[in-house]
Design a protein around this motif. Sequence first.
Motif: not given
Lengths: 422, 274
Positions: A175-179, A291, A297, A299, A310, B150, B153-154, B156-158, B160-162, B166-169, B171
Amino acid sequence: MLNILLIGLNHNTAPIDIRECIAFSTDETEQALKILKQDEVIKEVLLISTCNRVEVLLVTENKSKAVEISKNFISKFNQIDISKFEKHLYIHEDNEAVRHIFRVASSLDSMIVGEPQILGQIKDAYNLANENKSSGLILNRLLSRAFFVAKRVRSETGIGGHAVSISYAAIELGRKIFDTLEKKKVLLIGAGEMAELAVEHLLRNKVGKILVANRTFERGVVLAQRFSGNAIRFEEIADYLNQVDVVVSSTGASDFVITRKQVKEAMHSRRNRPIFFIDIAVPRDIDPKINRLANTYVYDIDDLKGVIEENIEDRKREAVIGERIVDEVVVHFQQWYDSLDVVPTIVALRKKIDDIVQGECGKLLQTLSHPSEEDQQAVTRMTNALVKKILHNPTLFLKSDDANENKSISIDITRKIFNIED
Amino acid sequence: MNFLVITTLIFYLLSTAGYIVYLFLQKDRLYRAGYYLLAIGFLCHAVLVCAEAFIVGHIPVHNLRGTLLVAGLTIAGVFLVLQFKFKLKILGVYVAPLTASVLFIASRLPDTPMQQINNVFNSVWLISHIIAIFIGEASFALACGIGIFYLVQERAIKNKTQGFFFRRLPSLELIDNTGYRCIIIGFTVLSVGLVTGFVYAEFVWGRFWSWDPKEIWSMITWLLYAALLHGRISTGWRGRKAAIMSIVGFVVLLFTFFGVNFLMEGHHGEFTRF
């Protein structure tokens, strides 16, 4: 004075084999409540039994005796020697019992802090006690407070915030990748409990078509039927990469099932629309180098575990705020509970009546023109006698053994009738 | 006048504070407060610009102070309108401090009068040219901020650091789409602005194009965004590439906006010079 008592064991204090032995099913719980309620010492009783805990919550006048009865009962009912489980038991009294039940209901005491099932389980336990009339004034109030505090903790802290299971963490990432995951195409490669669970979560998020690829095509077909999707051949995976958005992989293959080159080509024909790989297999199925490609992406299981850790840390931090809310409500409950005592109730009742009489008396004396000193004294004498006589029977009743049968109820009613605040 | 500047600035700063606290606490109340404070600031700002326009008799873009004043106003205005449509709540964290600092810089600059009086400023073509250019540039400013979000956020996802962001932005897809919409709006309006500018040039100087450095650089900027849009539509330049392009595009745009005037001569000269 009645006491609240909690006797139990949970995942922290007792190993699983003990918990298994002592667990009560719904029917057994009902039986247990009936048996325990028969005992004179126990005024009210509630039994909570989940896979992580067994707890007896009761109201009694005689703590030590109630503890004995409970232990013997558990031993007899489950045919297990007291010595086997005794050392795993914890016993909380009054305030501590109240705090404990609040913490349990708020999921602060759960194995995974913040998991939502426990509240429902306690509600069930309470309903069962209610149906069997084994709960009374005190437990009713206590449990309603527990539900209240659980609700507050959930809404005011992030205790139930982020995913703490592998499959759910994967969904959250998606959901963080696709809305939204709605209408996204999913490809499941291989099979396995965790992968299938992830697909089920995805389905619950209204994903679109599900494709299943398996080394043995027939197995794939069976699995595809379960998810009402389509099966594809294992060799076809690369051809489908340009149309699926989420890939869940869990095969026993020793080599990468999907290579960087395949994905790079697919990205071109899917015009860079993002693609999310969830690699649950060990050894890995999906080349981690993927990746680094744009808009892809990957995982793997360790990454997902990292995410969960975390999140668990996060929940623990939030739990501190939860504990504070619990403390607050424990204090409120304590105030109400103390008010159930006889003496303060009688004192408060006397004061209430006295205040009314004195007030009216003052008004009367003001309207009389020049009452003499003697007249005033006569009125005062009369009113004092009035107060005494009115209060004579209620006081006797509250102190009597009749009232003691259900003392807290008598007190509660008295306070309600005369509108005596805490 | 000064009073209005300070009032506007205070509202922008309050809005900034609201958004920053929102960033930390994630309470919708704060986000709404930030939005409304920005709206009030925008109204004060509009009154300020109108008052100045009334005094000088045209849109007050004859010096750098005025230009920045109008730029800040359009950024706030475009954001307020677009935010209605966008679900990117976090965008205010970028816009509120941006408008506040643009206004602050503008307020520190001298208000030099126009060098030669002429009727250059009072033509429908010129007014629409100015308004369109500013709105286009404001949209690109938003697109740049969205591009930064963008990339954060990208990463953070790539990686893998949350982390915190990451929490606030929201998708990636939402951020990317929002940026894309900003570019489309900006590009369309900028194109209109350029065309009206050409028409106006035809009236005043008798030619559409005069190889003025500002014109050349505007064209470069326009081509850059055109390339970005073309790439997206034809080969799917999205995500990271698009985000970087919208940041680069905005840097080039800033150069067109300021750099050209400081470094090169031309008939746009006095608009953005001290």
